[in-house]
Design a protein around this motif. Sequence first.
Motif, PDB file in Angstrom:
ATOM      1  N   ASN A  58       0.801  -1.232   0.000  1.00  0.00           N
ATOM      2  CA  ASN A  58       0.000   0.000   0.000  1.00  0.00           C
ATOM      3  C   ASN A  58       0.831   1.277   0.000  1.00  0.00           C
ATOM      4  O   ASN A  58       0.366   2.315  -0.453  1.00  0.00           O
ATOM      5  CB  ASN A  58      -0.938   0.014   1.215  1.00  0.00           C
ATOM      6  CG  ASN A  58      -1.967  -1.085   1.124  1.00  0.00           C
ATOM      7  OD1 ASN A  58      -2.598  -1.257   0.092  1.00  0.00           O
ATOM      8  ND2 ASN A  58      -2.095  -1.871   2.171  1.00  0.00           N
ATOM      9  N   PHE A  59       2.039   1.206   0.542  1.00  0.00           N
ATOM     10  CA  PHE A  59       2.838   2.430   0.638  1.00  0.00           C
ATOM     11  C   PHE A  59       4.148   2.353  -0.153  1.00  0.00           C
ATOM     12  O   PHE A  59       5.020   3.194   0.034  1.00  0.00           O
ATOM     13  CB  PHE A  59       3.133   2.763   2.106  1.00  0.00           C
ATOM     14  CG  PHE A  59       1.902   3.050   2.897  1.00  0.00           C
ATOM     15  CD1 PHE A  59       1.296   4.295   2.814  1.00  0.00           C
ATOM     16  CD2 PHE A  59       1.330   2.081   3.695  1.00  0.00           C
ATOM     17  CE1 PHE A  59       0.148   4.570   3.530  1.00  0.00           C
ATOM     18  CE2 PHE A  59       0.184   2.340   4.417  1.00  0.00           C
ATOM     19  CZ  PHE A  59      -0.410   3.589   4.334  1.00  0.00           C
ATOM     20  N   GLY A  60       4.239   1.326  -0.997  1.00  0.00           N
ATOM     21  CA  GLY A  60       5.455   1.190  -1.804  1.00  0.00           C
ATOM     22  C   GLY A  60       5.735   2.446  -2.624  1.00  0.00           C
ATOM     23  O   GLY A  60       6.861   2.930  -2.695  1.00  0.00           O
ATOM     24  N   TRP A  61       4.695   2.976  -3.224  1.00  0.00           N
ATOM     25  CA  TRP A  61       4.842   4.183  -4.045  1.00  0.00           C
ATOM     26  C   TRP A  61       5.406   5.332  -3.224  1.00  0.00           C
ATOM     27  O   TRP A  61       6.191   6.142  -3.705  1.00  0.00           O
ATOM     28  CB  TRP A  61       3.484   4.583  -4.644  1.00  0.00           C
ATOM     29  CG  TRP A  61       2.458   4.889  -3.593  1.00  0.00           C
ATOM     30  CD1 TRP A  61       1.604   4.015  -3.003  1.00  0.00           C
ATOM     31  CD2 TRP A  61       2.232   6.155  -2.954  1.00  0.00           C
ATOM     32  NE1 TRP A  61       0.852   4.653  -2.048  1.00  0.00           N
ATOM     33  CE2 TRP A  61       1.212   5.961  -1.999  1.00  0.00           C
ATOM     34  CE3 TRP A  61       2.776   7.425  -3.106  1.00  0.00           C
ATOM     35  CZ2 TRP A  61       0.737   6.999  -1.198  1.00  0.00           C
ATOM     36  CZ3 TRP A  61       2.306   8.459  -2.295  1.00  0.00           C
ATOM     37  CH2 TRP A  61       1.301   8.232  -1.362  1.00  0.00           C
ATOM     38  N   PHE A  62       5.015   5.360  -1.942  1.00  0.00           N
ATOM     39  CA  PHE A  62       5.477   6.434  -1.063  1.00  0.00           C
ATOM     40  C   PHE A  62       6.984   6.331  -0.818  1.00  0.00           C
ATOM     41  O   PHE A  62       7.696   7.336  -0.800  1.00  0.00           O
ATOM     42  CB  PHE A  62       4.702   6.366   0.258  1.00  0.00           C
ATOM     43  CG  PHE A  62       5.106   7.420   1.260  1.00  0.00           C
ATOM     44  CD1 PHE A  62       4.916   8.768   0.994  1.00  0.00           C
ATOM     45  CD2 PHE A  62       5.693   7.063   2.461  1.00  0.00           C
ATOM     46  CE1 PHE A  62       5.300   9.733   1.909  1.00  0.00           C
ATOM     47  CE2 PHE A  62       6.083   8.029   3.382  1.00  0.00           C
ATOM     48  CZ  PHE A  62       5.879   9.370   3.098  1.00  0.00           C
ATOM     49  N   TYR A  63       7.458   5.086  -0.659  1.00  0.00           N
ATOM     50  CA  TYR A  63       8.897   4.877  -0.496  1.00  0.00           C
ATOM     51  C   TYR A  63       9.647   5.393  -1.724  1.00  0.00           C
ATOM     52  O   TYR A  63      10.695   6.021  -1.608  1.00  0.00           O
ATOM     53  CB  TYR A  63       9.216   3.396  -0.306  1.00  0.00           C
ATOM     54  CG  TYR A  63       8.876   2.843   1.060  1.00  0.00           C
ATOM     55  CD1 TYR A  63       9.041   3.612   2.205  1.00  0.00           C
ATOM     56  CD2 TYR A  63       8.422   1.550   1.213  1.00  0.00           C
ATOM     57  CE1 TYR A  63       8.740   3.099   3.456  1.00  0.00           C
ATOM     58  CE2 TYR A  63       8.124   1.023   2.460  1.00  0.00           C
ATOM     59  CZ  TYR A  63       8.275   1.813   3.572  1.00  0.00           C
ATOM     60  OH  TYR A  63       7.975   1.304   4.810  1.00  0.00           O
TER      61      TYR A  63
END
Lengths: 498, 282
Positions: A44-49
Amino acid sequence: MNLKGNIVFVISLLAILVVILAGILSSEALDRGSAWLHTEIISNFGWFYLVATFLFLVFSLYMALSRYGHVKLGMDHEKPRFSYFGWASMLFAAGMGIGLIFWSVAEPMIHYMSPPGYIEAGTPEAARFAMLHSFFHWGVHPWAVYIVMSLCIAYFSFRRGMPPLISSCFYPLIGKRIYGFPGYCIDVMAVFATVFGIVTSLGLGAMQINSGLASILPFEAGLFSTLIIIAVISVIFMGSSIIGVDKGMQIMSKTNIMLAVLLLLFMLLTGPTTMILNVFISTVSDYITALFNISLTTHPFTGQQWTQDWTLFYWAWWISWSPFVGLFIASISRGRTIREFISGALLVPTLLTFVWFSVFGGAAFSLELGSSAGIAAAVAQDVSTGLFHLYSFYPFSEFLTMLTVVLLVIFFVTSADAATFVLSMMTSRGKADPPVGKKIIWGSTVAATAAILLVAGGLEGLQRMAIAAALPFSAIMLLMCFCLFRGLRYEFRYERNE
Amino acid sequence: MLQRAAVKISLKESRKRLAELFDFLANFGTREIHLIHVLPKISTQQEDIEEKLEKISKDAGYLGLRVQTHIRCGHVPVIVNEVAEETKADYTALCWISRSLFRTAMFGHTESDILRLSNIPVFIFNPGLFKSANGFEQVMYATDLKDSDAAVLPYLVDRRFTAKKLYILHVGERAPDPDTDEIRRKRVLDSLHGLARACSHAYDTVQPVETIGSVNRQIVKQAAMHGVDLIVVGKSERLDTVSQVVGSTAELLPHRAGRSVFIIPVICKLPAQENRQGYHLQ
């Protein structure tokens, strides 16, 4: 003991003991829980990384190239405490070191055999992809993460006279509340990430040293020998940590870099030199050309799983390591200008990493593509044996294996030494020379935890917990960028009248 | 210097509200007003408009104000500012009309545009729901401690400015470390006390207020906390990139203040002879 002065120490030590106890008593539950958390965060937060890491790189470049570049990380008259060589050696030893030795053959081989779905495995295209992505994962991005953390700490500590703690960086944002609950939370979280990261590294790394030693010495690699390795390493790193950064850490890092360069030169000259140079030049070219493209690609249509397993895992890992590496790098970078610090930290280790991957990866590809040496198959069977398998095709293979084990041990000791120093500093309100008692407590905690979890299981669970800590930390680091920018802007606007 | 006002009239204002405005202006020391109504095009209702303006003029006349009316066509903010210049008005006055963010984004905000384009002080009348409309007891001057002081102080110490209490507020930026922050705070308080001394003869009480944070938010918060009737701010033409896009503090303040605001452009210098009271900046 003054409780208020040691609140971060007490809270983090108790909380860590609780988590470790959970790992010992119910390693399966810890494994399941951490696996779920890890999967949810990466999915869910891969893009944020990806975005955060790219922003850290942009921020680092901006800081180096802007008018803020000539600001000194210290008072204007201060000079750097360590020579360029000593500084670069310690940078490299704390930031990369052991991982690079572990993955220099294994990672290109794994990508070659198991690339994302849109590339056919075992083809020249897969080899090119493998080298490019090995460069990508170990290139400028991890260093940008470390730079952001260390730059902020160094600026607020050495130039603004605050304790070298992550919470200090938040003064422009939350003011004196950094000495209260919000500040404690940030520091405790940093201690968490550092302990979990170093414990898993110590446990998993000891297993690799064990398998390396077992391949050249007449003994069977097992749990007992791994525990002995952990004990020996712990004694060395605690001794080095007690001696201090000036002596122990610096001497070991310099020795290690010299040994590493010797090993590198040997492999370059006795190996397929032309092939290695070709791999280096063409992959550097591919890397520079594709940098923007791959920095922000999650492959949403095909190969997303591969990105999650590799790129996002790495990014989360670098971020979770950043409190410890960042604090350590900051503590050795006093007296350098921002431009000098960023260009040094971004270029020197990256260049050495690229050469390292080209030499070992290029040598492995030369054998794999030319004579089907089975290195990729060996790596597929046991990741930690890839490098040792490569040595079997070279002269003095046993000596090379021994040298690599020595390198692994020293890199391990330097990382653990840096971590012990940083943990003691973080839990002593940022004292530059933390008490020896705390160094011993943290060193023992880390070593005992690694040994206990190795026996009881739960090391990988702990590693996933460390990676989970990367999510709040990436947000914290973005705020740190903002705080640093505000601090520098204030300095230029009101103190320099520019 | 506050004798002649250009008042923008949209004819959507109630007579009561306009009467309150004129009363307020009279207390402000104003003696002459120019009522400006701008038609978007030639209107068939011109006579009706003239009649309404006539009634408004009479209301203003009862308060002892000399009144002239101007009916023009064109772009409202430009025309209002043009007429204000033509008539040599000392300032522009208008009733603030709150609009939703969506409406402002879609259709613009005339009052905001007048303020943005104006080179003379703009008085925004917005007494709020529960405030007495015909005067002001407490004034807050939000200073940036830069070039706005030279433009604003002559107005604050003018004898027609009849408030009892003046707050001088500075919203600063927190320094990067506690020691520097303490020095910054001390320096700010010294400057504020200097300004307070310069204004002390014109008010019963002058109180410096120092705080940190978002400038707009803090001005609104401090004004509400101290229950001030009027906020006075300077308007700088030198804007950073963000302010150029979203608007300067002076332009954004009326949207959030919920009370009357007097905005004085920094470029609007007061002629030397007008400075009757005299003041000294430390």
